[in-house]
Design a protein around this motif. Structure first.
Motif, PDB file in Angstrom:
ATOM      1  N   LEU A   8       4.133  -0.606  -2.466  1.00 26.74           N
ATOM      2  CA  LEU A   8       3.181  -1.574  -3.001  1.00 26.74           C
ATOM      3  C   LEU A   8       3.910  -2.476  -3.970  1.00 26.74           C
ATOM      4  CD1 LEU A   8       0.019   0.593  -3.762  1.00 26.74           C
ATOM      5  CD2 LEU A   8       0.312  -1.089  -1.953  1.00 26.74           C
ATOM      6  N   LEU A   9       3.712  -3.788  -3.840  1.00 27.37           N
ATOM      7  CA  LEU A   9       4.312  -4.750  -4.750  1.00 27.37           C
ATOM      8  C   LEU A   9       3.274  -5.206  -5.757  1.00 27.37           C
ATOM      9  CD1 LEU A   9       6.291  -7.020  -2.262  1.00 27.37           C
ATOM     10  CD2 LEU A   9       7.120  -5.040  -3.541  1.00 27.37           C
ATOM     11  N   GLN A  10       3.644  -5.240  -7.022  1.00 26.54           N
ATOM     12  CA  GLN A  10       2.766  -5.723  -8.086  1.00 26.54           C
ATOM     13  C   GLN A  10       3.439  -6.882  -8.782  1.00 26.54           C
ATOM     14  OE1 GLN A  10       1.977  -2.531 -10.823  1.00 26.54           O
ATOM     15  NE2 GLN A  10       0.114  -1.979  -9.759  1.00 26.54           N
ATOM     16  N   GLY A  11       2.660  -7.927  -9.067  1.00 29.11           N
ATOM     17  CA  GLY A  11       3.197  -9.083  -9.761  1.00 29.11           C
ATOM     18  C   GLY A  11       3.967  -9.981  -8.817  1.00 29.11           C
ATOM     19  N   ASP A  15       1.832 -15.388  -2.875  1.00 30.96           N
ATOM     20  CA  ASP A  15       1.933 -15.437  -1.416  1.00 30.96           C
ATOM     21  C   ASP A  15       2.772 -14.302  -0.817  1.00 30.96           C
ATOM     22  OD1 ASP A  15       4.316 -16.468  -2.415  1.00 30.96           O
ATOM     23  OD2 ASP A  15       4.482 -18.028  -0.888  1.00 30.96           O
ATOM     24  N   LEU A  16       3.294 -13.407  -1.650  1.00 32.89           N
ATOM     25  CA  LEU A  16       3.985 -12.230  -1.115  1.00 32.89           C
ATOM     26  C   LEU A  16       2.960 -11.192  -0.680  1.00 32.89           C
ATOM     27  CD1 LEU A  16       6.994 -11.656  -3.545  1.00 32.89           C
ATOM     28  CD2 LEU A  16       7.057 -12.459  -1.201  1.00 32.89           C
ATOM     29  N   PRO A  17       3.266 -10.425   0.367  1.00 33.18           N
ATOM     30  CA  PRO A  17       2.329  -9.379   0.783  1.00 33.18           C
ATOM     31  C   PRO A  17       2.224  -8.279  -0.267  1.00 33.18           C
ATOM     32  CG  PRO A  17       4.386  -9.171   1.977  1.00 33.18           C
ATOM     33  CD  PRO A  17       4.479 -10.440   1.173  1.00 33.18           C
ATOM     34  N   GLN A  18       1.110  -7.581  -0.272  1.00 33.20           N
ATOM     35  CA  GLN A  18       0.915  -6.466  -1.209  1.00 33.20           C
ATOM     36  C   GLN A  18       1.742  -5.257  -0.789  1.00 33.20           C
ATOM     37  OE1 GLN A  18      -3.113  -4.971  -1.446  1.00 33.20           O
ATOM     38  NE2 GLN A  18      -2.699  -3.862  -3.333  1.00 33.20           N
ATOM     39  N   VAL A  19       1.938  -5.083   0.509  1.00 34.52           N
ATOM     40  CA  VAL A  19       2.710  -3.950   1.042  1.00 34.52           C
ATOM     41  C   VAL A  19       3.996  -4.497   1.657  1.00 34.52           C
ATOM     42  CG1 VAL A  19       2.727  -2.069   2.734  1.00 34.52           C
ATOM     43  CG2 VAL A  19       0.621  -2.610   1.486  1.00 34.52           C
ATOM     44  N   TRP A  20       5.112  -3.852   1.319  1.00 35.43           N
ATOM     45  CA  TRP A  20       6.426  -4.270   1.810  1.00 35.43           C
ATOM     46  C   TRP A  20       7.087  -3.091   2.502  1.00 35.43           C
ATOM     47  CZ3 TRP A  20       8.325  -8.967   2.261  1.00 35.43           C
ATOM     48  CH2 TRP A  20       9.684  -9.134   2.500  1.00 35.43           C
ATOM     49  N   VAL A  21       7.879  -3.349   3.532  1.00 33.19           N
ATOM     50  CA  VAL A  21       8.592  -2.295   4.262  1.00 33.19           C
ATOM     51  C   VAL A  21      10.042  -2.268   3.797  1.00 33.19           C
ATOM     52  CG1 VAL A  21       9.285  -1.418   6.515  1.00 33.19           C
ATOM     53  CG2 VAL A  21       7.095  -2.602   6.265  1.00 33.19           C
ATOM     54  N   LEU A  22      10.480  -1.118   3.307  1.00 31.09           N
ATOM     55  CA  LEU A  22      11.866  -0.926   2.877  1.00 31.09           C
ATOM     56  C   LEU A  22      12.704  -0.410   4.032  1.00 31.09           C
ATOM     57  CD1 LEU A  22      11.540   0.944  -0.546  1.00 31.09           C
ATOM     58  CD2 LEU A  22      11.859  -1.496  -0.146  1.00 31.09           C
ATOM     59  N   THR A  50      -2.420   5.159  -3.606  1.00 29.19           N
ATOM     60  CA  THR A  50      -2.878   5.313  -2.230  1.00 29.19           C
ATOM     61  C   THR A  50      -3.660   4.076  -1.819  1.00 29.19           C
ATOM     62  OG1 THR A  50      -2.975   7.715  -2.483  1.00 29.19           O
ATOM     63  CG2 THR A  50      -4.219   6.755  -0.656  1.00 29.19           C
ATOM     64  N   LEU A  51      -3.296   3.515  -0.670  1.00 32.73           N
ATOM     65  CA  LEU A  51      -3.964   2.348  -0.108  1.00 32.73           C
ATOM     66  C   LEU A  51      -4.180   2.619   1.368  1.00 32.73           C
ATOM     67  CD1 LEU A  51      -4.916  -0.615  -0.609  1.00 32.73           C
ATOM     68  CD2 LEU A  51      -2.634  -1.314   0.136  1.00 32.73           C
ATOM     69  N   HIS A  52      -5.416   2.533   1.806  1.00 32.88           N
ATOM     70  CA  HIS A  52      -5.774   2.781   3.211  1.00 32.88           C
ATOM     71  C   HIS A  52      -5.257   4.136   3.702  1.00 32.88           C
ATOM     72  CE1 HIS A  52      -7.110  -1.317   3.211  1.00 32.88           C
ATOM     73  NE2 HIS A  52      -5.889  -1.772   2.987  1.00 32.88           N
ATOM     74  N   GLY A  53      -5.333   5.147   2.840  1.00 33.15           N
ATOM     75  CA  GLY A  53      -4.940   6.495   3.216  1.00 33.15           C
ATOM     76  C   GLY A  53      -3.447   6.775   3.156  1.00 33.15           C
ATOM     77  N   GLU A  54      -2.648   5.800   2.783  1.00 31.48           N
ATOM     78  CA  GLU A  54      -1.193   5.971   2.702  1.00 31.48           C
ATOM     79  C   GLU A  54      -0.764   5.951   1.233  1.00 31.48           C
ATOM     80  OE1 GLU A  54       2.756   6.281   4.122  1.00 31.48           O
ATOM     81  OE2 GLU A  54       0.983   6.163   5.380  1.00 31.48           O
ATOM     82  N   THR A  55      -0.055   6.988   0.783  1.00 34.60           N
ATOM     83  CA  THR A  55       0.462   7.027  -0.580  1.00 34.60           C
ATOM     84  C   THR A  55       1.824   6.355  -0.603  1.00 34.60           C
ATOM     85  OG1 THR A  55      -0.744   9.055  -1.043  1.00 34.60           O
ATOM     86  CG2 THR A  55       1.096   8.528  -2.501  1.00 34.60           C
ATOM     87  N   MET A  56       1.944   5.353  -1.495  1.00 38.98           N
ATOM     88  CA  MET A  56       3.163   4.542  -1.535  1.00 38.98           C
ATOM     89  C   MET A  56       3.678   4.404  -2.965  1.00 38.98           C
ATOM     90  SD  MET A  56       1.951   1.427   0.902  1.00 38.98           S
ATOM     91  CE  MET A  56       0.187   1.660   0.961  1.00 38.98           C
ATOM     92  N   PRO A  57       5.000   4.278  -3.128  1.00 43.37           N
ATOM     93  CA  PRO A  57       5.560   3.988  -4.446  1.00 43.37           C
ATOM     94  C   PRO A  57       5.197   2.564  -4.865  1.00 43.37           C
ATOM     95  CG  PRO A  57       7.304   4.092  -2.792  1.00 43.37           C
ATOM     96  CD  PRO A  57       6.026   4.439  -2.110  1.00 43.37           C
ATOM     97  N   VAL A  58       5.049   2.356  -6.168  1.00 40.11           N
ATOM     98  CA  VAL A  58       4.689   1.046  -6.711  1.00 40.11           C
ATOM     99  C   VAL A  58       5.947   0.384  -7.259  1.00 40.11           C
ATOM    100  CG1 VAL A  58       3.300  -0.168  -8.436  1.00 40.11           C
ATOM    101  CG2 VAL A  58       2.374   1.865  -7.292  1.00 40.11           C
ATOM    102  N   TYR A  59       6.152  -0.868  -6.863  1.00 39.93           N
ATOM    103  CA  TYR A  59       7.261  -1.675  -7.352  1.00 39.93           C
ATOM    104  C   TYR A  59       6.686  -2.867  -8.107  1.00 39.93           C
ATOM    105  CZ  TYR A  59      10.956   0.682  -4.762  1.00 39.93           C
ATOM    106  OH  TYR A  59      11.859   1.604  -4.323  1.00 39.93           O
TER     107      TYR A  59
END
Length: 69
Positions: A8-11, A15-22, A50-59
């Motif tokens: 998850l991207l914050q800040g 126009d950047l997506p909220q979710v990014w693929v590493l 957790t977003l849409h059932g997926e737990t993700m690290p926050v950046y």
């Protein structure tokens, strides 16, 4: 360590997506995203959400660097 490639991207720019693929094994490493003529830099906050059932690290966005011409 969490094994998902989704973060998850914050800040940063709106126009950047909220979710990014590493890339595989990239969790915890700083993220640098090319956008127009600059790079947006994000750092791992050591938080997970957790977003849409997926737990993700926050950046969180930290700074922008411009590409030299």
């Amino acid at each position: 360590m969490h094994e998902s490639n989704l973060v998850l991207l914050q800040g940063g720019p709106d126009d950047l997506p909220q979710v990014w693929v590493l890339p595989p094994g990239g969790c915890g490493e700083p993220v640098k995203i090319l956008r127009h003529n600059a790079y947006e830099h994000f750092e791992f906050t050591h938080e997970y959400r957790t977003l849409h059932g997926e737990t993700m690290p926050v950046y969180r966005w930290t700074y922008r660097t411009y590409i030299a011409e």
